[in-house]
Design a protein around this motif. Structure first.
Motif, PDB file in Angstrom:
ATOM      1  N   LYS A   5       0.719  -1.260   0.110  1.00 45.67           N
ATOM      2  CA  LYS A   5       0.187  -0.155   0.191  1.00 45.67           C
ATOM      3  C   LYS A   5       0.793   1.245   0.000  1.00 45.67           C
ATOM      4  CE  LYS A   5      -4.364  -1.877   2.039  1.00 45.67           C
ATOM      5  NZ  LYS A   5      -5.265  -1.491   3.108  1.00 45.67           N
ATOM      6  N   GLN A   6       1.971   1.170   0.837  1.00 51.02           N
ATOM      7  CA  GLN A   6       2.790   2.208   0.887  1.00 51.02           C
ATOM      8  C   GLN A   6       3.502   2.465  -0.709  1.00 51.02           C
ATOM      9  OE1 GLN A   6       5.278   1.185   3.945  1.00 51.02           O
ATOM     10  NE2 GLN A   6       3.829   1.819   5.584  1.00 51.02           N
ATOM     11  N   LEU A   7       3.949   1.476  -1.238  1.00 52.88           N
ATOM     12  CA  LEU A   7       4.597   1.660  -2.449  1.00 52.88           C
ATOM     13  C   LEU A   7       3.626   2.236  -3.343  1.00 52.88           C
ATOM     14  CD1 LEU A   7       7.415   1.542  -3.644  1.00 52.88           C
ATOM     15  CD2 LEU A   7       7.010  -0.875  -4.222  1.00 52.88           C
ATOM     16  N   GLU A   8       2.312   1.550  -3.468  1.00 49.29           N
ATOM     17  CA  GLU A   8       1.347   1.730  -4.473  1.00 49.29           C
ATOM     18  C   GLU A   8       1.189   3.351  -4.453  1.00 49.29           C
ATOM     19  OE1 GLU A   8      -2.826   0.084  -5.741  1.00 49.29           O
ATOM     20  OE2 GLU A   8      -2.456  -0.017  -3.665  1.00 49.29           O
ATOM     21  N   THR A   9       0.806   3.773  -3.301  1.00 47.53           N
ATOM     22  CA  THR A   9       0.752   5.193  -2.931  1.00 47.53           C
ATOM     23  C   THR A   9       1.649   6.106  -3.563  1.00 47.53           C
ATOM     24  OG1 THR A   9      -0.658   4.588  -1.011  1.00 47.53           O
ATOM     25  CG2 THR A   9       0.085   7.071  -1.283  1.00 47.53           C
ATOM     26  N   LEU A  26      -6.905   5.908  -5.605  1.00 47.33           N
ATOM     27  CA  LEU A  26      -6.943   4.649  -4.643  1.00 47.33           C
ATOM     28  C   LEU A  26      -7.989   4.752  -3.806  1.00 47.33           C
ATOM     29  CD1 LEU A  26      -3.098   5.162  -3.498  1.00 47.33           C
ATOM     30  CD2 LEU A  26      -4.115   3.496  -5.158  1.00 47.33           C
ATOM     31  N   HIS A  27      -9.044   5.740  -4.096  1.00 47.59           N
ATOM     32  CA  HIS A  27     -10.241   5.703  -3.258  1.00 47.59           C
ATOM     33  C   HIS A  27      -9.948   5.921  -1.674  1.00 47.59           C
ATOM     34  CE1 HIS A  27     -12.510   4.849  -6.895  1.00 47.59           C
ATOM     35  NE2 HIS A  27     -11.730   3.612  -6.926  1.00 47.59           N
ATOM     36  N   VAL A  28      -9.072   6.670  -1.270  1.00 48.24           N
ATOM     37  CA  VAL A  28      -8.614   7.146   0.027  1.00 48.24           C
ATOM     38  C   VAL A  28      -8.657   8.533   0.296  1.00 48.24           C
ATOM     39  CG1 VAL A  28      -7.345   4.988   0.408  1.00 48.24           C
ATOM     40  CG2 VAL A  28      -6.316   7.074  -0.369  1.00 48.24           C
ATOM     41  N   THR A  29      -8.464   8.878   1.369  1.00 49.36           N
ATOM     42  CA  THR A  29      -8.284  10.385   1.859  1.00 49.36           C
ATOM     43  C   THR A  29      -6.992  10.845   1.516  1.00 49.36           C
ATOM     44  OG1 THR A  29      -7.852  10.005   4.085  1.00 49.36           O
ATOM     45  CG2 THR A  29     -10.067  10.212   3.468  1.00 49.36           C
ATOM     46  N   GLN A  30      -6.780  12.303   1.213  1.00 52.89           N
ATOM     47  CA  GLN A  30      -5.379  12.736   1.133  1.00 52.89           C
ATOM     48  C   GLN A  30      -4.482  12.502   2.354  1.00 52.89           C
ATOM     49  OE1 GLN A  30      -5.469  16.521  -0.898  1.00 52.89           O
ATOM     50  NE2 GLN A  30      -7.674  16.416  -1.901  1.00 52.89           N
ATOM     51  N   SER A  31      -5.197  12.753   3.359  1.00 54.70           N
ATOM     52  CA  SER A  31      -4.421  12.466   4.681  1.00 54.70           C
ATOM     53  C   SER A  31      -3.951  11.208   4.692  1.00 54.70           C
ATOM     54  CB  SER A  31      -5.115  12.865   5.955  1.00 54.70           C
ATOM     55  OG  SER A  31      -6.323  12.071   6.019  1.00 54.70           O
ATOM     56  N   ALA A  32      -4.604  10.298   4.315  1.00 62.54           N
ATOM     57  CA  ALA A  32      -3.989   8.865   4.252  1.00 62.54           C
ATOM     58  C   ALA A  32      -3.010   8.749   3.297  1.00 62.54           C
ATOM     59  CB  ALA A  32      -5.250   8.034   3.783  1.00 62.54           C
ATOM     60  N   VAL A  33      -2.974   9.241   2.066  1.00 71.13           N
ATOM     61  CA  VAL A  33      -1.873   9.327   0.972  1.00 71.13           C
ATOM     62  C   VAL A  33      -0.583   9.941   1.627  1.00 71.13           C
ATOM     63  CG1 VAL A  33      -1.141  10.496  -1.061  1.00 71.13           C
ATOM     64  CG2 VAL A  33      -3.396   9.304  -0.954  1.00 71.13           C
ATOM     65  N   LEU A  37       3.039   8.194   2.480  1.00 65.58           N
ATOM     66  CA  LEU A  37       4.419   8.676   1.773  1.00 65.58           C
ATOM     67  C   LEU A  37       5.301   8.924   3.007  1.00 65.58           C
ATOM     68  CD1 LEU A  37       3.011  11.138  -0.807  1.00 65.58           C
ATOM     69  CD2 LEU A  37       3.868   8.968  -1.199  1.00 65.58           C
ATOM     70  N   GLN A  38       4.847   9.594   4.244  1.00 64.82           N
ATOM     71  CA  GLN A  38       5.873   9.706   5.475  1.00 64.82           C
ATOM     72  C   GLN A  38       6.254   8.601   5.851  1.00 64.82           C
ATOM     73  OE1 GLN A  38       3.264  11.967   7.749  1.00 64.82           O
ATOM     74  NE2 GLN A  38       3.813  14.083   6.956  1.00 64.82           N
ATOM     75  N   GLU A  39       5.502   7.423   5.833  1.00 64.77           N
ATOM     76  CA  GLU A  39       5.842   6.193   6.504  1.00 64.77           C
ATOM     77  C   GLU A  39       7.106   5.715   5.433  1.00 64.77           C
ATOM     78  OE1 GLU A  39       1.971   4.727   8.691  1.00 64.77           O
ATOM     79  OE2 GLU A  39       2.427   4.091   6.401  1.00 64.77           O
ATOM     80  N   LEU A  40       6.895   5.845   4.226  1.00 68.93           N
ATOM     81  CA  LEU A  40       7.807   5.173   3.285  1.00 68.93           C
ATOM     82  C   LEU A  40       9.070   6.065   3.304  1.00 68.93           C
ATOM     83  CD1 LEU A  40       8.056   3.111   0.988  1.00 68.93           C
ATOM     84  CD2 LEU A  40       7.279   4.923  -0.548  1.00 68.93           C
ATOM     85  N   GLU A  41       8.946   7.165   3.421  1.00 72.67           N
ATOM     86  CA  GLU A  41      10.320   8.098   3.604  1.00 72.67           C
ATOM     87  C   GLU A  41      10.919   7.693   4.765  1.00 72.67           C
ATOM     88  OE1 GLU A  41       9.547  12.386   1.317  1.00 72.67           O
ATOM     89  OE2 GLU A  41       8.861  12.197   3.443  1.00 72.67           O
TER      90      GLU A  41
END
Length: 321
Positions: A5-9, A26-33, A37-41
């Protein structure tokens, strides 16, 4: 370790250019995106986007990650297409039902089934409830939508709705806006289905409890034909209210106010517990969402339950409602 999910985002932000477009994709909120991204970084220990840019411009490290991840998501897309092309083969589902269901919400049920299971063809069979139930038990029918029947522990049973019934008469036969008792009703011929019909048996209990014996006429097993006899002034009849709303609106029939009220009849979806119980519960859920018989008052529901407690066992032949 990062998640898909993180990589897909990250992939869709990089492809589409903005967090908003990726969130829509992705049918999610912008805050979820943003959170992904922060987690992936944090996991890759490097910034992925140029912080001072107005748009989400990729850093050199992010561009490399995007290039490396593209084959993965191309493969996932191919797998999704393969899954869609190898869905369950076309099959027929044989569903038993009574006349009332067939004349009301069953077409909407077929449409919803087609939307959910495009490879499934529905083959309806309309018959007596007892015969349909036996065919389910013997495996000749996949499902049956029937009045609630006791002593069916060998089958899966899912309630789908409740049908309110009412006493119908030709306009002008009774004083309007008055509440009529069973002895008043018994002064008129009562047009019924066969003695094996659930509603006929429930009404017989009503007459017995009131100590009255009206003239009872057998009008056959077609409830539309019964309504025609009522409209012609032959007598009164206890009929399903949802089926004759148009006749009430046009003035061809009149719905009487009575005390006690007419019975209600619960409906359920029946199917074998094995081997297709998972599909059975899915079909029953679609029937429950489609059924138009659910909006009845608590008082009517309680009254119907009280009548069903005194109704005869369902091991005698039942007529389709």
């Amino acid at each position: 370790m990062f998640t898909i999910k993180q990589l897909e985002t990250f992939y869709w932000v990089g492809r589409l250019g903005t967090i908003a477009k990726a969130a829509d994709k992705l049918h999610v909120t912008q805050s979820a995106v943003t959170k992904r991204l922060q987690e992936l970084e944090g996991i890759v220990a490097a910034p992925l986007f140029e912080r001072k840019a107005r748009k989400n411009l990729l850093t050199p490290a992010a561009k490399n990650l995007l290039v490396e991840s593209e084959p993965l998501f191309e493969m996932l897309e191919r797998l999704q297409k393969m899954k869609a092309s190898t869905d369950q083969p076309a099959r027929e589902l044989h569903i038993g039902l009574g006349e009332l269901t067939a004349l009301t919400w069953f077409p909407a049920f077929i449409k919803r089934m087609k939307d959910t299971y495009p490879n499934v063809t529905i083959q309806p069979e309309i018959d007596l409830s007892s015969l349909l139930l036996r065919k389910v038990k013997e495996g000749h029918l996949d499902f049956a939508i029937l009045p609630d029947i006791p002593d069916t522990d060998d089958l899966a049973r899912v309630p789908v709705g409740t049908v309110p019934f009412g006493w119908f008469a030709a306009p002008g036969k009774f004083a309007s806006r008055e509440v009529h008792s069973l002895p008043e009703l018994a002064l008129h011929p009562v047009i019924e289905q066969s003695e094996h019909s659930i509603i006929s048996r429930l009404c017989a209990r009503l007459w017995e409890s009131a100590g009255v014996r009206p003239e009872r006429l057998n009008g056959g097993n077609n409830i539309v034909a019964l309504a025609g006899l009522v409209s012609a002034g032959v007598g009164i009849s206890c009929l399903p209210v949802p089926l004759f709303e148009a006749s009430l609106a046009s003035g061809d029939l009149e719905l009487l106010k009575t005390q006690p009220e007419a019975p209600t009849v619960d409906y359920a979806c029946y199917f074998l517990k094995y081997p297709h119980s998972a599909l059975g519960y899915n079909v029953a859920e679609i029937a429950k969402r489609t059924c138009t018989f659910q909006l009845v008052s608590d008082a009517s529901r309680d009254l119907g339950k009280a009548h069903r407690k005194t109704s005869p066992r369902a091991d005698a032949p039942l007529n389709p409602l």
